[in-house]
Design an enzyme around this catalytic site. Sequence first.
Site, short mmCIF file in Angstrom:
data_model
loop_
_atom_site.label_atom_id
_atom_site.label_comp_id
_atom_site.label_asym_id
_atom_site.label_seq_id
_atom_site.Cartn_x
_atom_site.Cartn_y
_atom_site.Cartn_z
N ASP A 102 36.34 42.93 30.27
CA ASP A 102 37.42 43.69 30.32
C ASP A 102 38.46 43.37 29.39
O ASP A 102 39.04 42.62 29.46
CB ASP A 102 37.94 43.32 31.83
CG ASP A 102 37.08 43.82 32.95
OD1 ASP A 102 35.84 44.05 32.91
OD2 ASP A 102 37.61 44.03 34.33
N LYS A 165 39.96 51.14 33.19
CA LYS A 165 40.67 50.20 34.44
C LYS A 165 42.04 50.49 34.39
O LYS A 165 42.83 50.31 33.29
CB LYS A 165 40.06 48.74 34.07
CG LYS A 165 40.51 47.73 34.89
CD LYS A 165 40.16 46.32 34.67
CE LYS A 165 40.71 45.37 35.32
NZ LYS A 165 40.46 43.86 35.11
N LYS A 197 37.84 51.68 37.05
CA LYS A 197 38.05 50.47 37.90
C LYS A 197 39.63 50.45 38.39
O LYS A 197 40.53 50.07 37.48
CB LYS A 197 37.92 49.17 37.26
CG LYS A 197 37.98 47.97 37.90
CD LYS A 197 37.40 46.60 37.08
CE LYS A 197 38.11 45.38 37.50
NZ LYS A 197 37.37 44.28 36.99
#
Length: 256
Positions: A102, A165, A197
Site C-alpha cells: 500500500d 485506497k 479499499k
Amino acid sequence: MTDLKKAAQRAIELMDLTTLNDDDTDQKVIDLCHKAVTPAGNTAAICIYPRFIPIARKTLDELGAEDIQIATVTNFPHGNDDIAIAVLETRAAVAYGADEVDVVFPYRALMEGNETVGYELVKACKEACGEVLLKVIIESGVLADPALIRRASELSIDAGADFIKTSTGKVPVNATLEAAEIMLTVISEKNTKVGFKPAGGVRDAAQAAEFLGVAERILGADWVSPRTFRFGASSLLNSLLHTLELADAPKPTQGY
C-alpha cells in the site's frame, strides 16, 4: 442470518486487519496474526510495517493460515514526492516477502498542481512490485475536493494501480461514503479489475454495509470480492464479531 450479520461476515472476509502504530512490536504483530484467524473465518490480509513481515509470515504459517495475505506500506504516511525513495521502500517490502504493498500517492503535490509526479511514482512502484499487488492510498480526506479525489484515482489507475485506497488512517478525515462514490465511479469508468479499499473510520457492520452498498450499486454485487474490495481497519473486527455473537461488545477505541 440477518442482513447486518451477513454484512459483518462479508466484511471480515474482506478485511485487511491493520496495525500501523509507532509502538508496534513483534508480539503485537504475532497477536494480530492470531486475531486474523477469527471464529467467523480468516481475514483477507493483515497490514503491518515492513520490518514485521518475517515474523508475520512465520506466525501465519504456524497457524496454518497461509491464505491470509501480508500487506505493508511504503511512502507512508506523508506521501512525499521523492520517487526514488518510494521505489526503494517498495523494492525492500517485496524483498521482505510482502504479498501486497500500500503506497501513499504524493497527494500534496497534486494539490499544488503537479499531476506528473503522482503518475510517475505509482508507475515506478508498480514496476518494483512485479506480481505483488499494489494499492495506492490517495488520502481522500486531505484532498477533500471531489475533483482532486477523482484525479488522484484516475492517475493511479492509469499508472497501473491494482487498488485505490482512501486513507492512511493517520489524518482527521479517513474513509467517507462521498469519497467511495467518486473512487468507485472512476473504477467503473476506467477499469473494473481495479479494487477499492476504504480505510479508517469504518466502525461497525452497519457502516461496512453502507460502503458495500455503494460498491454494489456502482459495480454490481458480483464485483465485490477480496480481489476487488478490502476494508482497512484495526478496531472494526471486534465490532463485527460482536454482531455475529462471537465476541463481547467492543470497548470504545480510537483505533483505525
